[in-house]
Enzyme design. Structure first.
Site, PDB file in Angstrom:
ATOM      1  N   ASN A   1      -6.268  -2.490   1.457  1.00  0.00           N
ATOM      2  CA  ASN A   1      -6.204  -3.950   1.565  1.00  0.00           C
ATOM      3  C   ASN A   1      -7.606  -4.501   1.428  1.00  0.00           C
ATOM      4  O   ASN A   1      -8.598  -3.864   1.804  1.00  0.00           O
ATOM      5  CB  ASN A   1      -5.649  -4.365   2.927  1.00  0.00           C
ATOM      6  CG  ASN A   1      -4.134  -4.411   2.935  1.00  0.00           C
ATOM      7  OD1 ASN A   1      -3.505  -4.486   1.882  1.00  0.00           O
ATOM      8  ND2 ASN A   1      -3.552  -4.391   4.123  1.00  0.00           N
TER       9      ASN A   1
ATOM     10  N   ARG B   1       0.826  -1.211   0.000  1.00  0.00           N
ATOM     11  CA  ARG B   1       0.000   0.000   0.000  1.00  0.00           C
ATOM     12  C   ARG B   1       0.862   1.264   0.000  1.00  0.00           C
ATOM     13  O   ARG B   1       0.618   2.173  -0.810  1.00  0.00           O
ATOM     14  CB  ARG B   1      -0.960  -0.012   1.202  1.00  0.00           C
ATOM     15  CG  ARG B   1      -2.135  -0.956   1.040  1.00  0.00           C
ATOM     16  CD  ARG B   1      -2.992  -0.975   2.292  1.00  0.00           C
ATOM     17  NE  ARG B   1      -2.229  -1.412   3.458  1.00  0.00           N
ATOM     18  CZ  ARG B   1      -2.655  -1.345   4.701  1.00  0.00           C
ATOM     19  NH1 ARG B   1      -3.840  -0.812   4.949  1.00  0.00           N
ATOM     20  NH2 ARG B   1      -1.922  -1.765   5.701  1.00  0.00           N
TER      21      ARG B   1
END
EC number: 6.2.-.-
Length: 766
Positions: A38, A20
């Site tokens: 996520n 991320r």
């Protein structure tokens, strides 16, 4: 130019690896807006900007991905623009129908190691330092997606400084979920064996050094469970540990501070060095140098020319090893074959009579993970125990029809070296090593691991697969479940385990040699040759000649009994008057043996290659009684080390009806009377004979694809000799590497067998 917007779904190893933050920085660098999050199935993102920026992101995304990540697929679709003003990391989302891959625990990266040693850094000597590129993962994850709230770190609110790092896109701890520091993260404490806290923080660590130096046994809460530590050069401490742990002979593993420190005591090849320093930090079996005796007492690895060596797998281990500056024994925190402890109170209860001191911390270990063990065979890594650092990475299934892969199975493995495995979506998820299912504690661990594996993958298997042995705990467990079941013969699973590792689903000949495998005939199998044509049922085509095992299971721990059965099979009653047996048994014991063998009482027939090794080790005076599985075979292998000879003994090969039988009797007779050779030369000739036997059968069968599986092929000398002979004759030889050849690979084989049979349209199991 109008903006475009793309929605991307990325599957693979993309959580817990800094993906991320990577996407965040990449999107901003490409001047894109949107978000990333996520997802229980992987990673989702939406990016918006001009087409040039989006194309640049798509090109760079796989090329610059984080080092421990793995992209399996990227699905992309164009969606309407929304006019975002910035790029952000959003809260995770959960979808019950999907799951993603979970990363194993990763050893400290170079940057964290540097901070650990930097006296100006606020994490100087902090034993739980980590970042997006290293630290605990599988051992602390409760559930997916991988967010702090879903890990054992949820009980540690971040301080202002850690929170600033966590939310700063330019920081290497940006969204590092286990982030912490001495102010807000996990803490150490040193306790006595009653649980009384003696010291905390660095003082606890410093006192641990003093405890080890004074010969005390220290229980350390590590990455995946407890370990027991003692000074590797202190004979008294080693004797104490062996006595308390009830482990009289089995070698202990060693913890070294660095590769250079390990090189002082061991010969280390380039591949072995690569394994030792890999993020997984496994135990690697290495050849000891003579000078190792100066630092490592012989009690560490009795009778073994090898040492099991590992480098620090966590910052805590690194601090311990570097400060102590001498090799430390670091063995599993358990009693005999029980599972390792993971909880503080459990450790104090179960290890209270073994350890003098307990170096504890207050971060939960979610699941037990033993240290993985490898050795190098045929210039490739050979997995002997698959756990910390490797589990739960999945194994790609062989290319089979989509219909064959539709069924989701849970394979329960065998009772020794147990692991379980789950298949779905073209992947096989094999659990970490569970161990021997011989105790209630082990069965509890087995239960928890199954719930854990199916829970993480959000998958309820349609069918259970078990070994056919009716006495196995895993078999009985399957019978208690309300689900369809398949029983798979033990050596069939071995063959398909090796096939699975090589993605093979066609015709194959399996050489499946191990200690014990159930067969409905009542014979204890273990020297088998299995042929599969890729479309029908597996055929049993050859075996070692059988011989009786007086005492049954007791013979597994007493190689002298296998020797007695072997000689009795050759020459009957008179064999028990042989001098080799007289030195192993008292007169009374020999009378009992005669009663058992002549009356066929508790003397099952076996065709086991493992028991054949045991018998020869006993006949050569190397090992008449063993305290751990495989001890006699290891001693025999070590005895032959350094002998460069192709000498061998004779043997016979018969065809009886439709099956071939390898007769070892000429080999044993020649070996016993071969007084012209030294003991190591006879041990080497025995290994060469077994390789010649395998070649003889393979030549008769003719199948070109040959798979070597079973615990016997942990033996480097036999495996390399056999593979060389077969390749010289043009056969393609496949050996294990990622998955143990021992029973630790059985669950994988059970799954692959079921899928292959489905693809072939055959019924599987009983």
């Amino acid at each position: 130019m109008d903006n475009e917007r793309r929605r991307l779904a990325i599957k693979g190893l993309v959580q817990g690896v800094g993906f991320r933050p990577y996407i965040y920085r990449l999107a901003r660098d490409c001047q894109l807006t949107g978000w990333v999050a996520n997802h229980s199935g992987g990673l989702q993102l939406e990016v918006e900007g001009n087409s040039t920026g989006i194309e640049k992101l798509l090109q760079r995304l796989p090329l610059e991905k984080p080092p421990h990540s793995l992209i399996l697929s990227i699905d992309s679709e164009v969606i309407p623009a929304e006019g975002d003003s910035d790029f952000e990391i959003r809260e995770s989302t959960v979808t019950a129908a999907q799951s993603t891959l979970v990363l194993p625990d990763i050893a400290p990266c170079n940057s964290c190691q540097a901070e650990l040693q930097d006296s100006r850094n606020r994490r100087h000597k902090y034993p739980f330092i980590n970042c997006t590129h290293c630290g605990p993962r599988f051992s602390i994850i409760d559930k997916m997606p991988y967010d702090r709230a879903n890990t054992a770190m949820d009980q540690f609110p971040q301080c202002a400084k850690c929170q600033a790092e966590y939310t700063n896109p330019e920081d290497r701890r940006f969204h590092a979920e286990p982030n912490g520091c001495p102010e807000c993260g996990p803490q150490l404490q040193l306790c006595d064996s009653k649980g009384k806290v003696l010291l905390t923080g660095l003082a606890a660590l410093n006192e641990t050094f003093a405890s080890l130096a004074s010969g005390k046994v220290v229980a350390l809460k590590g990455v995946g469970g407890f370990q027991l530590l003692v000074d590797a050069g202190n004979s008294q401490a080693l004797q104490t540990l062996r006595k308390r742990k009830q482990r009289p002979h089995k070698p202990f593993a060693l913890l070294y501070s660095s590769l250079s420190a390990a090189r002082r005591d061991c010969r280390i090849s380039e591949l072995e060095a690569k394994l030792l320093t890999s993020p997984a930090r496994p135990i690697v079996l290495l050849e000891a140098k003579p000078e190792a005796n100066a630092r490592v007492h012989e009690l560490v690895a009795l009778g073994s020319p090898d040492l099991g060596v590992m480098l620090p797998a966590s910052p805590l281990h690194l601090l311990l090893a570097e400060e102590y500056a001498a090799p430390l024994v670091a063995t599993s925190g358990n009693l005999a074959e029980e599972p390792i402890c993971i909880e503080n109170t459990e450790a104090l209860r179960r290890l209270g009579k073994i350890a003098d001191r307990f170096l504890l911390h207050n971060r939960r270990i979610v699941r037990p993970l033993d240290d993985s063990v490898l050795r190098v065979v045929e210039d490739r890594p050979l997995m002997l125990r698959r756990a910390r650092g490797y589990a739960p990475l999945p194994i790609t299934q062989a290319k089979l029809s989509q219909q064959a892969l539709t069924q989701s199975y849970l394979a329960l493995g065998a009772d020794l070296k147990n692991s379980v495995a789950l298949s779905h979506n073209g992947w096989i998820y094999q659990s970490q090593h569970i161990g021997d299912l011989s105790s209630a504690t082990a069965i509890e661990h087995f239960d928890r691991t199954i719930a854990d594996l199916t829970g993480l993958q959000q998958r309820r298997p349609q069918t259970l697969i078990h070994d056919q042995h009716p006495g196995y705990s895993s078999h009985r467990w399957a019978l208690q479940q309300q689900a369809p079941r398949l029983g798979v013969q033990h050596h069939v699973a071995h063959l398909f385990s090796c096939m699975a590792e090589h993605g093979h689903s066609g015709a194959a000949l399996g050489v499946c040699w191990d200690g014990t495998g159930y067969d409905s005939s009542g014979i204890v199998r273990g020297g088998e040759f299995l042929l599969w044509d890729g479309k029908s049922q597996v055929e049993h085509v050859a075996s070692l000649r059988t011989f009786p095992l007086p005492g049954g299971e007791k013979a597994v721990r007493e190689p002298r009994r296998a020797a007695a059965g072997l000689l009795y099979e050759i020459s009957g009653y008179m064999a028990l008057q042989h001098q080799l047996l007289k030195r192993c048994f008292t007169r009374s014991e020999r009378r009992n043996l005669v009663t058992m063998l002549e009356g066929e009482v508790n003397s099952p027939l076996c065709s086991s290659a493992g028991r054949l090794f045991d018998a020869v080790a006993a006949l050569l005076g190397l090992c008449s009684q063993s305290s751990y599985e495989g001890q006699a075979a290891m001693v025999l292998e070590y005895s032959a080390r350094g002998i460069q000879s192709s000498d061998s003994y004779p043997f016979d090969l018969y065809q009886r009806q439709s099956k071939w039988e390898l007769d070892w009797a000429p080999c044993i007779s020649a070996l016993i009377h071969d007084e012209g050779k030294s003991l190591p030369q006879r041990a080497a000739a025995f290994h060469n004979t077994l390789a010649n036997m395998i070649l003889a059968v393979v030549n008769e069968i003719g199948e070109r694809q040959v798979f070597l599986s079973g615990g016997v092929f942990q033996n480097r000398r036999l495996t390399e000799r056999t593979a060389t002979l077969l390749r010289e004759r043009g056969f393609t030889v496949h050996c294990h590497s990622q998955v143990p050849p021992n029973d630790g690979g059985i669950a994988l084989g059970q799954l692959h067998y079921a899928h292959c049979m489905a693809a072939a349209g055959q019924s599987a199991g009983d």
